[in-house]
Motif scaffolding. Structure first.
Motif, PDB file in Angstrom:
ATOM      1  N   TYR A 110     -91.568 -59.151  32.133  1.00  0.00           N
ATOM      2  CA  TYR A 110     -90.293 -59.319  32.834  1.00  0.00           C
ATOM      3  C   TYR A 110     -89.461 -60.329  32.051  1.00  0.00           C
ATOM      4  CZ  TYR A 110     -93.148 -63.054  35.025  1.00  0.00           C
ATOM      5  OH  TYR A 110     -93.993 -64.118  35.261  1.00  0.00           O
ATOM      6  N   PRO A 111     -88.136 -60.322  32.222  1.00  0.00           N
ATOM      7  CA  PRO A 111     -87.269 -61.097  31.328  1.00  0.00           C
ATOM      8  C   PRO A 111     -87.585 -62.579  31.245  1.00  0.00           C
ATOM      9  CG  PRO A 111     -85.975 -59.535  32.590  1.00  0.00           C
ATOM     10  CD  PRO A 111     -87.357 -59.473  33.141  1.00  0.00           C
ATOM     11  N   ASP A 112     -88.000 -63.189  32.359  1.00  0.00           N
ATOM     12  CA  ASP A 112     -88.225 -64.631  32.366  1.00  0.00           C
ATOM     13  C   ASP A 112     -89.662 -65.030  32.043  1.00  0.00           C
ATOM     14  OD1 ASP A 112     -85.567 -65.136  33.005  1.00  0.00           O
ATOM     15  OD2 ASP A 112     -85.930 -64.956  35.159  1.00  0.00           O
TER      16      ASP A 112
ATOM     17  N   HIS B 183     -75.622 -58.233  33.458  1.00  0.00           N
ATOM     18  CA  HIS B 183     -76.743 -58.946  32.843  1.00  0.00           C
ATOM     19  C   HIS B 183     -77.834 -58.032  32.291  1.00  0.00           C
ATOM     20  CE1 HIS B 183     -75.519 -62.972  34.302  1.00  0.00           C
ATOM     21  NE2 HIS B 183     -75.051 -62.319  35.348  1.00  0.00           N
TER      22      HIS B 183
ATOM     23  N   ALA C  51     -81.241 -58.695  29.853  1.00  0.00           N
ATOM     24  CA  ALA C  51     -82.584 -58.611  30.438  1.00  0.00           C
ATOM     25  C   ALA C  51     -83.466 -57.656  29.645  1.00  0.00           C
ATOM     26  CB  ALA C  51     -82.488 -58.157  31.899  1.00  0.00           C
TER      27      ALA C  51
ATOM     28  N   PHE D  75     -85.587 -59.583  38.186  1.00  0.00           N
ATOM     29  CA  PHE D  75     -84.501 -60.337  37.565  1.00  0.00           C
ATOM     30  C   PHE D  75     -83.387 -60.531  38.585  1.00  0.00           C
ATOM     31  CE2 PHE D  75     -80.360 -60.530  35.555  1.00  0.00           C
ATOM     32  CZ  PHE D  75     -80.532 -61.610  34.710  1.00  0.00           C
TER      33      PHE D  75
ATOM     34  N   LYS E  77     -84.646 -59.179  26.346  1.00  0.00           N
ATOM     35  CA  LYS E  77     -85.783 -60.081  26.520  1.00  0.00           C
ATOM     36  C   LYS E  77     -87.077 -59.289  26.689  1.00  0.00           C
ATOM     37  CE  LYS E  77     -83.190 -63.948  28.535  1.00  0.00           C
ATOM     38  NZ  LYS E  77     -82.979 -64.781  29.756  1.00  0.00           N
ATOM     39  N   ARG E  78     -87.014 -58.192  27.391  1.00  0.00           N
ATOM     40  CA  ARG E  78     -88.185 -57.328  27.541  1.00  0.00           C
ATOM     41  C   ARG E  78     -88.630 -56.786  26.178  1.00  0.00           C
ATOM     42  NH1 ARG E  78     -89.608 -54.972  32.408  1.00  0.00           N
ATOM     43  NH2 ARG E  78     -88.469 -55.686  34.248  1.00  0.00           N
TER      44      ARG E  78
ATOM     45  N   THR F  12     -94.943 -58.161  37.274  1.00  0.00           N
ATOM     46  CA  THR F  12     -93.495 -58.156  37.145  1.00  0.00           C
ATOM     47  C   THR F  12     -92.908 -59.222  38.049  1.00  0.00           C
ATOM     48  OG1 THR F  12     -91.522 -56.754  37.080  1.00  0.00           O
ATOM     49  CG2 THR F  12     -92.999 -56.468  38.949  1.00  0.00           C
ATOM     50  N   GLN F  13     -91.653 -59.500  37.815  1.00  0.00           N
ATOM     51  CA  GLN F  13     -90.895 -60.435  38.640  1.00  0.00           C
ATOM     52  C   GLN F  13     -89.443 -59.963  38.602  1.00  0.00           C
ATOM     53  OE1 GLN F  13     -89.609 -64.731  37.502  1.00  0.00           O
ATOM     54  NE2 GLN F  13     -91.612 -64.966  38.494  1.00  0.00           N
TER      55      GLN F  13
ATOM     56  N   GLN G 285     -75.456 -57.119  38.676  1.00  0.00           N
ATOM     57  CA  GLN G 285     -76.609 -56.945  37.782  1.00  0.00           C
ATOM     58  C   GLN G 285     -76.240 -56.212  36.493  1.00  0.00           C
ATOM     59  OE1 GLN G 285     -79.263 -58.673  38.286  1.00  0.00           O
ATOM     60  NE2 GLN G 285     -80.643 -57.777  39.789  1.00  0.00           N
TER      61      GLN G 285
END
Length: 368
Positions: A350-352, A242, A246, A11, A249-250, A8-9, A239
């Motif tokens: 994770y989203p990115d 957004h 997010a 957001f 994207k997941r 994970t990372q 947050q």
């Protein structure tokens, strides 16, 4: 991989969007003690999550500890061995004996069919987990709790924004506890919250998280310092703007993994069709006996190419030294949890995370 990829990372919103919030804090010089951002964040969370009352905390573990105190839980509490240790640690911090019950092989949540046999005259509550954000069998658990006059506290650390057919999963039980840790779908760097059913309960929890203070000169309970500071609350408020993007994207990453791993011998992807709205918090796979290599071998091979999955949750809580002496911790009592803990592997999500990396991870898993 050109760059290591972790499970994970966190957001984070654009930094320039956070600066005006920081300027407000610098101007007010209110850093903590339930300031304006704290209150604004609680109100915004209630609106976003579809709940009536919520109390935010400095982290999810203190929220669990305080939830138990607020309901005056004592004696024994039935819980799952398949979770992060904070679940059962919160019981020990309150002098409560955890009683471990096996999990359902499909949902990996506490198995309601195993709960009644574990109830004793000392049992006062049930603490299930919505594991990976997938709802526990809330109706069956509540029926048992009602029959035996037990409280239900949900560890909902994974379940931010999750809904069943009738609304937020957080409305179930006597209390639900969230985590806003950096590894979670929704983060405030560190943080947590308790979803409360009424204002009376919220008032007591607010007192407990502020040393038991009632007003300036009166203390009514041995509370703790669990208050969320203004920096974390301000980030949380931002947050929320957004979080839908997010999670979207997941969702794409989840769908990509499922498509690429469909039909791979020995790999089972957990279903996410038990919730009306999912948050795609994790992407767990089970590496079963008919897969060409073991789970641990796959884990190491992925690390060797710069992919760092996690074996959430291995080992079981019941296998740690402070728990393994409990009669309920014996692996013979927990055959499903024991098997699952030796098969589980959570892949990066994770989203990115670039979709080409998702494709590469899935291709590697499928190609063993």
């Amino acid at each position: 991989m050109k760059k290591d990829v972790y499970v994970t990372q966190p957001f984070l919103p654009p930094l320039d969007e956070f600066l005006p919030y920081l300027e407000e804090i610098w101007t007010s010089k209110i850093l903590t003690n339930c300031g304006p951002f704290h209150h604004r964040f609680e109100e915004a969370l209630c609106q976003h999550l579809g709940v009536d009352h919520i109390a935010v905390f400095t982290n999810g573990t203190l929220a669990l500890v305080t939830a138990l105190q607020s309901l005056r839980i004592t004696g024994e509490v039935i819980t799952t061995p398949y979770s992060f240790v904070a679940t059962s640690h919160s019981l020990l911090w309150n002098g409560i004996k955890p009683v471990f019950v096996d999990i359902d092989p499909e949902t990996l949540n506490l198995d309601p069919q195993k709960i009644e046999a574990a109830i004793t005259p000392q049992t006062t509550a049930i603490m299930p987990v919505h594991c990976y954000g997938h709802p526990a069998d809330v109706e069956a658990i509540q029926t048992i709790a009602d029959n035996y006059n037990l409280k239900v506290i949900y560890d909902a650390a994974h379940a931010f924004g999750v809904q069943d057919a009738n609304g937020s999963i957080l409305r179930h039980g006597d209390l639900s506890v969230l985590s806003f840790h950096a590894t979670k779908v929704f983060n405030t760097f560190e943080g947590g919250a308790i979803v409360c059913p009424d204002i009376k309960t919220k008032t007591r929890i607010d007192q407990l998280k502020n040393f038991g203070h009632v007003g300036e000169v009166t203390v009514v309970a041995p509370g703790i310092n669990g208050k969320m500071n203004e920096f974390n609350a301000a980030l949380g408020l931002l947050q929320l703007k957004h979080i839908d993007e997010a999670i979207a994207k997941r969702r794409v990453i989840d769908a990509t993994y499922r498509e690429r791993l469909k039909g791979v011998r020995g790999i089972r992807c957990l279903d996410n069709n038990r919730e009306r709205i999912a948050n795609y918090a994790y992407f767990p796979i089970l590496v079963q006996d008919d897969y060409p290599i073991t789970r641990d071998d796959l884990n190491q091979k992925l690390k060797d190419i710069g992919i760092h999955p996690r074996r959430y949750f291995y080992p079981l809580i019941s296998e740690f030294p402070m728990y393994r002496g409990l009669p309920s911790a014996h692996k013979d009592n927990l055959p499903v949890a024991t098997t699952i803990s030796r098969q589980i592997l959570c892949l990066p999500i994770y989203p990115d995370l670039p979709l080409e990396v998702v494709e590469q991870v899935a291709e590697f898993v499928a190609g063993q």
